[in-house]
Design a protein around this motif. Structure first.
Motif, PDB file in Angstrom:
ATOM      1  N   PRO A 214     -64.729  20.268 -83.837  1.00 56.57           N
ATOM      2  CA  PRO A 214     -64.590  21.725 -83.723  1.00 56.57           C
ATOM      3  C   PRO A 214     -65.613  22.341 -82.774  1.00 56.57           C
ATOM      4  O   PRO A 214     -66.773  21.928 -82.727  1.00 56.57           O
ATOM      5  CB  PRO A 214     -64.824  22.210 -85.155  1.00 56.57           C
ATOM      6  CG  PRO A 214     -65.649  21.147 -85.792  1.00 56.57           C
ATOM      7  CD  PRO A 214     -65.263  19.857 -85.137  1.00 56.57           C
ATOM      8  N   CYS A 215     -65.144  23.304 -82.009  1.00 60.33           N
ATOM      9  CA  CYS A 215     -66.030  24.056 -81.118  1.00 60.33           C
ATOM     10  C   CYS A 215     -65.901  25.524 -81.507  1.00 60.33           C
ATOM     11  O   CYS A 215     -64.812  26.078 -81.376  1.00 60.33           O
ATOM     12  CB  CYS A 215     -65.625  23.861 -79.669  1.00 60.33           C
ATOM     13  SG  CYS A 215     -66.649  24.809 -78.531  1.00 60.33           S
ATOM     14  N   PRO A 216     -66.916  26.206 -81.953  1.00 64.56           N
ATOM     15  CA  PRO A 216     -68.220  25.677 -82.296  1.00 64.56           C
ATOM     16  C   PRO A 216     -68.172  24.843 -83.569  1.00 64.56           C
ATOM     17  O   PRO A 216     -67.174  24.915 -84.258  1.00 64.56           O
ATOM     18  CB  PRO A 216     -69.063  26.937 -82.476  1.00 64.56           C
ATOM     19  CG  PRO A 216     -68.104  28.014 -82.855  1.00 64.56           C
ATOM     20  CD  PRO A 216     -66.792  27.619 -82.232  1.00 64.56           C
ATOM     21  N   PRO A 217     -69.184  24.136 -83.906  1.00 63.03           N
ATOM     22  CA  PRO A 217     -70.533  24.104 -83.364  1.00 63.03           C
ATOM     23  C   PRO A 217     -70.747  23.064 -82.268  1.00 63.03           C
ATOM     24  O   PRO A 217     -71.793  23.056 -81.642  1.00 63.03           O
ATOM     25  CB  PRO A 217     -71.385  23.767 -84.575  1.00 63.03           C
ATOM     26  CG  PRO A 217     -70.524  22.845 -85.367  1.00 63.03           C
ATOM     27  CD  PRO A 217     -69.117  23.375 -85.162  1.00 63.03           C
ATOM     28  N   PHE A 218     -69.755  22.167 -82.030  1.00 57.62           N
ATOM     29  CA  PHE A 218     -69.964  21.116 -81.034  1.00 57.62           C
ATOM     30  C   PHE A 218     -69.683  21.639 -79.638  1.00 57.62           C
ATOM     31  O   PHE A 218     -68.647  22.243 -79.391  1.00 57.62           O
ATOM     32  CB  PHE A 218     -69.096  19.894 -81.337  1.00 57.62           C
ATOM     33  CG  PHE A 218     -69.543  19.175 -82.571  1.00 57.62           C
ATOM     34  CD1 PHE A 218     -70.514  18.191 -82.507  1.00 57.62           C
ATOM     35  CD2 PHE A 218     -69.009  19.509 -83.812  1.00 57.62           C
ATOM     36  CE1 PHE A 218     -70.940  17.542 -83.656  1.00 57.62           C
ATOM     37  CE2 PHE A 218     -69.432  18.865 -84.958  1.00 57.62           C
ATOM     38  CZ  PHE A 218     -70.404  17.886 -84.875  1.00 57.62           C
ATOM     39  N   GLU A 219     -70.635  21.405 -78.728  1.00 55.07           N
ATOM     40  CA  GLU A 219     -70.532  21.881 -77.349  1.00 55.07           C
ATOM     41  C   GLU A 219     -70.790  20.722 -76.398  1.00 55.07           C
ATOM     42  O   GLU A 219     -71.679  19.904 -76.629  1.00 55.07           O
ATOM     43  CB  GLU A 219     -71.584  22.964 -77.066  1.00 55.07           C
ATOM     44  CG  GLU A 219     -71.450  24.205 -77.896  1.00 55.07           C
ATOM     45  CD  GLU A 219     -70.404  25.163 -77.379  1.00 55.07           C
ATOM     46  OE1 GLU A 219     -69.954  24.996 -76.229  1.00 55.07           O
ATOM     47  OE2 GLU A 219     -70.051  26.080 -78.127  1.00 55.07           O
ATOM     48  N   ARG A 220     -70.027  20.705 -75.323  1.00 55.11           N
ATOM     49  CA  ARG A 220     -70.271  19.732 -74.243  1.00 55.11           C
ATOM     50  C   ARG A 220     -71.371  20.320 -73.376  1.00 55.11           C
ATOM     51  O   ARG A 220     -71.173  21.319 -72.698  1.00 55.11           O
ATOM     52  CB  ARG A 220     -68.985  19.529 -73.446  1.00 55.11           C
ATOM     53  CG  ARG A 220     -69.084  18.506 -72.350  1.00 55.11           C
ATOM     54  CD  ARG A 220     -68.959  17.109 -72.969  1.00 55.11           C
ATOM     55  NE  ARG A 220     -68.836  16.082 -71.973  1.00 55.11           N
ATOM     56  CZ  ARG A 220     -67.715  15.417 -71.718  1.00 55.11           C
ATOM     57  NH1 ARG A 220     -66.619  15.677 -72.376  1.00 55.11           N
ATOM     58  NH2 ARG A 220     -67.710  14.490 -70.817  1.00 55.11           N
ATOM     59  N   LEU A 221     -72.553  19.747 -73.422  1.00 58.56           N
ATOM     60  CA  LEU A 221     -73.699  20.289 -72.699  1.00 58.56           C
ATOM     61  C   LEU A 221     -73.935  19.600 -71.364  1.00 58.56           C
ATOM     62  O   LEU A 221     -74.657  20.124 -70.516  1.00 58.56           O
ATOM     63  CB  LEU A 221     -74.969  20.187 -73.544  1.00 58.56           C
ATOM     64  CG  LEU A 221     -74.958  20.974 -74.849  1.00 58.56           C
ATOM     65  CD1 LEU A 221     -76.311  20.864 -75.530  1.00 58.56           C
ATOM     66  CD2 LEU A 221     -74.594  22.422 -74.612  1.00 58.56           C
ATOM     67  N   HIS A 222     -73.336  18.447 -71.209  1.00 57.54           N
ATOM     68  CA  HIS A 222     -73.516  17.665 -69.989  1.00 57.54           C
ATOM     69  C   HIS A 222     -72.364  16.673 -69.953  1.00 57.54           C
ATOM     70  O   HIS A 222     -71.732  16.430 -70.983  1.00 57.54           O
ATOM     71  CB  HIS A 222     -74.868  16.946 -70.055  1.00 57.54           C
ATOM     72  CG  HIS A 222     -75.343  16.431 -68.738  1.00 57.54           C
ATOM     73  ND1 HIS A 222     -74.908  15.233 -68.225  1.00 57.54           N
ATOM     74  CD2 HIS A 222     -76.207  16.943 -67.842  1.00 57.54           C
ATOM     75  CE1 HIS A 222     -75.500  15.034 -67.062  1.00 57.54           C
ATOM     76  NE2 HIS A 222     -76.292  16.066 -66.803  1.00 57.54           N
ATOM     77  N   ARG A 223     -72.109  16.092 -68.819  1.00 61.42           N
ATOM     78  CA  ARG A 223     -70.987  15.134 -68.749  1.00 61.42           C
ATOM     79  C   ARG A 223     -71.196  13.947 -69.677  1.00 61.42           C
ATOM     80  O   ARG A 223     -70.244  13.263 -70.040  1.00 61.42           O
ATOM     81  CB  ARG A 223     -70.768  14.671 -67.318  1.00 61.42           C
ATOM     82  CG  ARG A 223     -71.909  13.869 -66.787  1.00 61.42           C
ATOM     83  CD  ARG A 223     -71.675  13.432 -65.376  1.00 61.42           C
ATOM     84  NE  ARG A 223     -72.853  12.673 -64.968  1.00 61.42           N
ATOM     85  CZ  ARG A 223     -73.113  12.352 -63.760  1.00 61.42           C
ATOM     86  NH1 ARG A 223     -72.295  12.703 -62.806  1.00 61.42           N
ATOM     87  NH2 ARG A 223     -74.200  11.669 -63.467  1.00 61.42           N
TER      88      ARG A 223
ATOM     89  N   ASN B 257     -74.077  19.106 -81.524  1.00 60.60           N
ATOM     90  CA  ASN B 257     -73.855  20.072 -82.590  1.00 60.60           C
ATOM     91  C   ASN B 257     -74.897  21.180 -82.427  1.00 60.60           C
ATOM     92  O   ASN B 257     -76.076  20.982 -82.717  1.00 60.60           O
ATOM     93  CB  ASN B 257     -73.992  19.392 -83.956  1.00 60.60           C
ATOM     94  CG  ASN B 257     -73.760  20.332 -85.107  1.00 60.60           C
ATOM     95  OD1 ASN B 257     -73.767  21.548 -84.961  1.00 60.60           O
ATOM     96  ND2 ASN B 257     -73.562  19.756 -86.280  1.00 60.60           N
ATOM     97  N   MET B 258     -74.482  22.348 -81.948  1.00 61.63           N
ATOM     98  CA  MET B 258     -75.412  23.435 -81.646  1.00 61.63           C
ATOM     99  C   MET B 258     -76.080  23.989 -82.900  1.00 61.63           C
ATOM    100  O   MET B 258     -77.128  24.624 -82.802  1.00 61.63           O
ATOM    101  CB  MET B 258     -74.702  24.541 -80.868  1.00 61.63           C
ATOM    102  CG  MET B 258     -74.301  24.128 -79.460  1.00 61.63           C
ATOM    103  SD  MET B 258     -75.689  23.564 -78.443  1.00 61.63           S
ATOM    104  CE  MET B 258     -76.592  25.104 -78.257  1.00 61.63           C
ATOM    105  N   ASP B 259     -75.500  23.745 -84.068  1.00 60.12           N
ATOM    106  CA  ASP B 259     -76.147  24.167 -85.313  1.00 60.12           C
ATOM    107  C   ASP B 259     -77.456  23.414 -85.540  1.00 60.12           C
ATOM    108  O   ASP B 259     -78.299  23.851 -86.319  1.00 60.12           O
ATOM    109  CB  ASP B 259     -75.229  23.944 -86.511  1.00 60.12           C
ATOM    110  CG  ASP B 259     -74.068  24.919 -86.559  1.00 60.12           C
ATOM    111  OD1 ASP B 259     -74.102  25.942 -85.831  1.00 60.12           O
ATOM    112  OD2 ASP B 259     -73.121  24.653 -87.315  1.00 60.12           O
TER     113      ASP B 259
END
Length: 69
Positions: A12-21, A26-28
């Motif tokens: 699920p987005c959020p909390p999971f974010e693709r921050l780099h290739r 998990n941004m939480d």
């Protein structure tokens, strides 16, 4: 074997974010974003390794979080 793109579609987005290739985070669990001269960030999770945040992902994060500049 799951590729990162497949894992990204399943989480699920959020909390999971693709921050780099190479990273999905998990941004939480991120306690601090450290700005870099390159325009990206270093994401510091509460547990685990520091993760590079690409410039493109940094722009999206700033927009989502309402951070200007």
């Amino acid at each position: 074997e799951l590729r990162l793109a497949e894992l990204e579609r399943r989480l699920p987005c959020p909390p999971f974010e693709r921050l780099h290739r190479r990273s999905l985070v998990n941004m939480d669990r991120v306690v601090r974003l450290e700005p870099q001269a390159s325009g990206g960030y270093l994401a510091h999770p509460d547990l685990g390794a520091v993760v590079d945040v690409s410039r493109q992902a940094a722009r999206l994060l700033r927009k989502r979080m309402g951070i200007t500049g």
